[in-house]
Write a protein that holds these residues in place. Sequence first.
Motif, PDB file in Angstrom:
ATOM      1  N   LYS A 395      -9.938   6.186 -24.032  1.00  0.00           N
ATOM      2  CA  LYS A 395      -8.671   6.899 -24.177  1.00  0.00           C
ATOM      3  C   LYS A 395      -7.521   6.069 -23.597  1.00  0.00           C
ATOM      4  CE  LYS A 395      -6.482  11.283 -22.867  1.00  0.00           C
ATOM      5  NZ  LYS A 395      -6.658  12.545 -22.084  1.00  0.00           N
ATOM      6  N   ALA A 396      -6.362   6.138 -24.239  1.00  0.00           N
ATOM      7  CA  ALA A 396      -5.196   5.396 -23.755  1.00  0.00           C
ATOM      8  C   ALA A 396      -4.858   5.817 -22.334  1.00  0.00           C
ATOM      9  CB  ALA A 396      -4.000   5.637 -24.674  1.00  0.00           C
ATOM     10  N   LEU A 397      -4.563   4.839 -21.471  1.00  0.00           N
ATOM     11  CA  LEU A 397      -4.161   5.148 -20.110  1.00  0.00           C
ATOM     12  C   LEU A 397      -2.698   5.557 -20.066  1.00  0.00           C
ATOM     13  CD1 LEU A 397      -6.871   3.783 -19.418  1.00  0.00           C
ATOM     14  CD2 LEU A 397      -5.741   2.803 -17.415  1.00  0.00           C
ATOM     15  N   VAL A 398      -2.366   6.428 -19.110  1.00  0.00           N
ATOM     16  CA  VAL A 398      -0.992   6.876 -18.917  1.00  0.00           C
ATOM     17  C   VAL A 398      -0.573   6.593 -17.479  1.00  0.00           C
ATOM     18  CG1 VAL A 398      -1.075   8.625 -20.726  1.00  0.00           C
ATOM     19  CG2 VAL A 398      -1.790   9.208 -18.395  1.00  0.00           C
ATOM     20  N   LEU A 399       0.691   6.853 -17.199  1.00  0.00           N
ATOM     21  CA  LEU A 399       1.255   6.500 -15.893  1.00  0.00           C
ATOM     22  C   LEU A 399       0.456   7.096 -14.742  1.00  0.00           C
ATOM     23  CD1 LEU A 399       3.777   5.010 -14.704  1.00  0.00           C
ATOM     24  CD2 LEU A 399       4.858   7.252 -14.550  1.00  0.00           C
ATOM     25  N   GLY A 400       0.070   8.363 -14.870  1.00  0.00           N
ATOM     26  CA  GLY A 400      -0.667   9.009 -13.788  1.00  0.00           C
ATOM     27  C   GLY A 400      -1.992   8.349 -13.491  1.00  0.00           C
ATOM     28  N   ASP A 401      -2.657   7.798 -14.512  1.00  0.00           N
ATOM     29  CA  ASP A 401      -3.923   7.088 -14.295  1.00  0.00           C
ATOM     30  C   ASP A 401      -3.740   5.917 -13.341  1.00  0.00           C
ATOM     31  OD1 ASP A 401      -5.573   8.605 -16.087  1.00  0.00           O
ATOM     32  OD2 ASP A 401      -4.623   7.567 -17.756  1.00  0.00           O
ATOM     33  N   ALA A 402      -2.557   5.327 -13.362  1.00  0.00           N
ATOM     34  CA  ALA A 402      -2.336   4.089 -12.609  1.00  0.00           C
ATOM     35  C   ALA A 402      -1.756   4.306 -11.225  1.00  0.00           C
ATOM     36  CB  ALA A 402      -1.424   3.160 -13.413  1.00  0.00           C
ATOM     37  N   ILE A 403      -0.854   5.283 -11.049  1.00  0.00           N
ATOM     38  CA  ILE A 403      -0.085   5.320  -9.793  1.00  0.00           C
ATOM     39  C   ILE A 403      -0.158   6.636  -9.035  1.00  0.00           C
ATOM     40  CG2 ILE A 403       1.525   3.659 -10.796  1.00  0.00           C
ATOM     41  CD1 ILE A 403       3.606   5.958 -10.890  1.00  0.00           C
ATOM     42  N   SER A 404      -0.917   7.616  -9.506  1.00  0.00           N
ATOM     43  CA  SER A 404      -0.871   8.938  -8.867  1.00  0.00           C
ATOM     44  C   SER A 404      -1.484   8.965  -7.475  1.00  0.00           C
ATOM     45  CB  SER A 404      -1.575   9.970  -9.753  1.00  0.00           C
ATOM     46  OG  SER A 404      -2.948   9.647  -9.915  1.00  0.00           O
ATOM     47  N   ASP A 405      -2.189   7.917  -7.072  1.00  0.00           N
ATOM     48  CA  ASP A 405      -2.813   7.887  -5.742  1.00  0.00           C
ATOM     49  C   ASP A 405      -1.952   7.197  -4.692  1.00  0.00           C
ATOM     50  OD1 ASP A 405      -3.159   5.394  -7.067  1.00  0.00           O
ATOM     51  OD2 ASP A 405      -4.682   4.838  -5.587  1.00  0.00           O
ATOM     52  N   LEU A 406      -0.815   6.647  -5.086  1.00  0.00           N
ATOM     53  CA  LEU A 406      -0.003   5.873  -4.141  1.00  0.00           C
ATOM     54  C   LEU A 406       0.816   6.789  -3.243  1.00  0.00           C
ATOM     55  CD1 LEU A 406       1.144   2.966  -6.490  1.00  0.00           C
ATOM     56  CD2 LEU A 406      -0.592   2.889  -4.688  1.00  0.00           C
ATOM     57  N   PRO A 407       1.011   6.395  -1.972  1.00  0.00           N
ATOM     58  CA  PRO A 407       1.729   7.248  -1.018  1.00  0.00           C
ATOM     59  C   PRO A 407       3.170   7.519  -1.447  1.00  0.00           C
ATOM     60  CG  PRO A 407       0.580   5.463   0.112  1.00  0.00           C
ATOM     61  CD  PRO A 407       0.513   5.157  -1.349  1.00  0.00           C
ATOM     62  N   LYS A 408       3.683   8.664  -1.033  1.00  0.00           N
ATOM     63  CA  LYS A 408       5.071   9.010  -1.292  1.00  0.00           C
ATOM     64  C   LYS A 408       5.971   8.143  -0.417  1.00  0.00           C
ATOM     65  CE  LYS A 408       8.332  12.876  -1.233  1.00  0.00           C
ATOM     66  NZ  LYS A 408       8.507  14.344  -0.980  1.00  0.00           N
ATOM     67  N   VAL A 409       7.008   7.566  -1.017  1.00  0.00           N
ATOM     68  CA  VAL A 409       7.983   6.764  -0.268  1.00  0.00           C
ATOM     69  C   VAL A 409       9.379   7.165  -0.710  1.00  0.00           C
ATOM     70  CG1 VAL A 409       6.441   4.788   0.061  1.00  0.00           C
ATOM     71  CG2 VAL A 409       7.910   4.880  -1.954  1.00  0.00           C
ATOM     72  N   GLY A 410      10.363   6.887   0.145  1.00  0.00           N
ATOM     73  CA  GLY A 410      11.737   7.241  -0.154  1.00  0.00           C
ATOM     74  C   GLY A 410      12.495   6.110  -0.817  1.00  0.00           C
ATOM     75  N   ASN A 411      13.774   6.334  -1.028  1.00  0.00           N
ATOM     76  CA  ASN A 411      14.634   5.326  -1.635  1.00  0.00           C
ATOM     77  C   ASN A 411      14.679   4.066  -0.791  1.00  0.00           C
ATOM     78  OD1 ASN A 411      16.732   4.250  -3.390  1.00  0.00           O
ATOM     79  ND2 ASN A 411      18.180   4.788  -1.764  1.00  0.00           N
ATOM     80  N   HIS A 412      14.586   4.229   0.531  1.00  0.00           N
ATOM     81  CA  HIS A 412      14.545   3.078   1.442  1.00  0.00           C
ATOM     82  C   HIS A 412      13.185   3.050   2.123  1.00  0.00           C
ATOM     83  CE1 HIS A 412      15.589   0.011   4.272  1.00  0.00           C
ATOM     84  NE2 HIS A 412      15.520   0.825   5.314  1.00  0.00           N
ATOM     85  N   GLN A 413      12.418   2.015   1.821  1.00  0.00           N
ATOM     86  CA  GLN A 413      11.092   1.858   2.416  1.00  0.00           C
ATOM     87  C   GLN A 413      10.992   0.421   2.892  1.00  0.00           C
ATOM     88  OE1 GLN A 413       8.072   1.286   3.890  1.00  0.00           O
ATOM     89  NE2 GLN A 413       7.173   0.660   1.914  1.00  0.00           N
ATOM     90  N   PRO A 414      11.248   0.144   4.173  1.00  0.00           N
ATOM     91  CA  PRO A 414      11.372  -1.239   4.659  1.00  0.00           C
ATOM     92  C   PRO A 414      10.064  -1.978   4.878  1.00  0.00           C
ATOM     93  CG  PRO A 414      11.696   0.295   6.468  1.00  0.00           C
ATOM     94  CD  PRO A 414      11.529   1.131   5.239  1.00  0.00           C
TER      95      PRO A 414
END
Length: 651
Positions: A395-414
């Motif tokens: 099945k074709a992969l979608v965005l959630g398949d690739a990045i849904s496990d990554l931590p939440k970050v804000g606009n500024h993440q140093p």
Amino acid sequence: MTLEAKSKIIEESDFYYDMSYSLACSTFANMPADIGIATGSEATSDISSDDVDSSKEKPNDDLVSPPDAQMKTAALLDLYSGCGAMSTGLCLGAALSGIKLITRWAVDLNTHACSSLKHNHPFTQVRNEKAENFLSLIREWNTLCKKFDVHKSISLSSDLPRTSNENEEYGNEPLLKGTFEVERLVDICYGDPNSMGKVGLWFKVRWRTFDPSEDTWEPVGGLSDSPDCIKEFVQNGYRESILPLPGCVDVICGGPPCQGISGFNRFRESEAPLNDERNKQLVVFMDIVNYLRPKYVLMENVVDILKFADGFLGRYALSRLVAMSYQARLGMMVAGCYGLPQFRMRAFLWGALPSVVLPKYPLPTHDVVKRGLVPRAFMHCLVAYKENEYRHLEKALVLGDAISDLPKVGNHQPNDVMEYSIKPKTEFQHYIRLNRQDMKDYSHGDVTPKEGQLFDHQPLQLNRDDYERVQKIPIKKGANFRDLKGVRVGKNNTVEFVPDIPQVVLSSGKPLVPSYAMTFNKGKSLKPFGRLWWDETVATVVTRAEPHNQIILHPTQHRVLTIRENARLQGFPDYYRLLGPIKEKYIQVGNAVAVPVARALGYSLGLAYQGKFHGDQSLFKLPGNFIPIDHATETRVASLGASKGEVVETE
């Protein structure tokens, strides 16, 4: 056949050819054995119309890679390497076939990309220079090696003397004031390193009694009093293979830039594309191939190379290889067909010496959301199944398949290093988190870097105005600037301001809806400040992260996609770390060859290298379990509770 015998046949023939041509993937290859030699009007070619070398009922048997100790090794030169995605993928794929392909040399003009490649491939000789200067350098290097007869001297003594302060008799003798004495040479280049308008061969000199920070570049003509230092440098450099020599390179890969064909270029030279300096790197690439004569060549480029000026540059590249007596094969591959949530079609050109087997193109393993157009004149070069052919696709992969496990970050993440906060949720995420050893990545030798660290999960920080705008984009599928207050869609899907609503302004006093968003693509675009969604794919990962004219906002967070999220969409393993300013990291990822595509091509290369391909077909099927997880790794991954295709939105 000996060259003498071949010359005699050519001399006595009205017509002569020693390659067959097939329309499938524009293939020029060794003639099938049953064709033989024909002269004059008797010359014919009976090429099969079936271009797929595999069963049409089911995928090939599962992958079984040999133990590391039994693997042959091969040396690779990566030209226009960027941060090294293409060579990394090729090496990963070749390892699965039983070939330990090692990136021995890499060349690129971007300093930050070279730093990234060196960090991830510490044993690679990485050169930050123009490709044309590199060509001049390896020619000079070959001359020096012949001058000092290093081939003979190395074979006679495997323990050449090295310069060392402790072993030199004069090491502790004081120098007269104002005297400079060469201690040793530490590097070599061709060009104008001191920006003095003097282009030529230069050595970097370590001066006796001076700190390494005082090293200077000196022209070879200025070192006439130090012939022993030059000889020693050349001998040591030859032994350590600091530069490639003709006949010593097994594979050359690269994507020569051709900015002159870009659709954004209003002044393209369509009548004579090679007269445009921005397209000359294609010539340089082929000149390097012609000089080094590797067994295999793989060139990558944008599909515009087959569209612009009736595909002039693509035809040129193909004809150059054939003129150099290389077998050649041209194909267009879509990244999403190999397990990525993006489309990204690119052209790939194989070259192979007559003495080796020409690689085939791997058929797709995944379905894909179709985008873009195939150049009509090169339809036969698209790497795909036929319409009526049996196919077994994931099945074709979608965005959630690739990045849904990554931590939440804000606009500024140093922080460019952080920890994972949750376990992987999909097969893709389990695979992309594997360490180098489990992926069969030999670029670090026996060193296994620390696991569990997440690199480059940083977004480009939006300015105050844009951040305010993004915060007002609704968290829903398809949201963009059209959802902002005061905007409506009129006739012909064209946006306009609502006349009876006062213009909304930001805290800075600037309008909430900028004029460029209203006028982009004559007011018909959905891209400005567009939000991606979990069940969507992207057309292609780009080099910029500004949301003004592209859909790049995170589905549920008020920011653009991070560098790592873009890297996931390109198939970079999570252990692959990038160096340089944030904007430069985006450029490196956007310019890269999608790693899974390169890995599939690397597997094909390995099979061809070992002579395992048969027949004149241009396509083949990959093994059923091509994602390279061995049994031990599979057991460890399974214990984490992977769920195929599961996607959970991250808040």
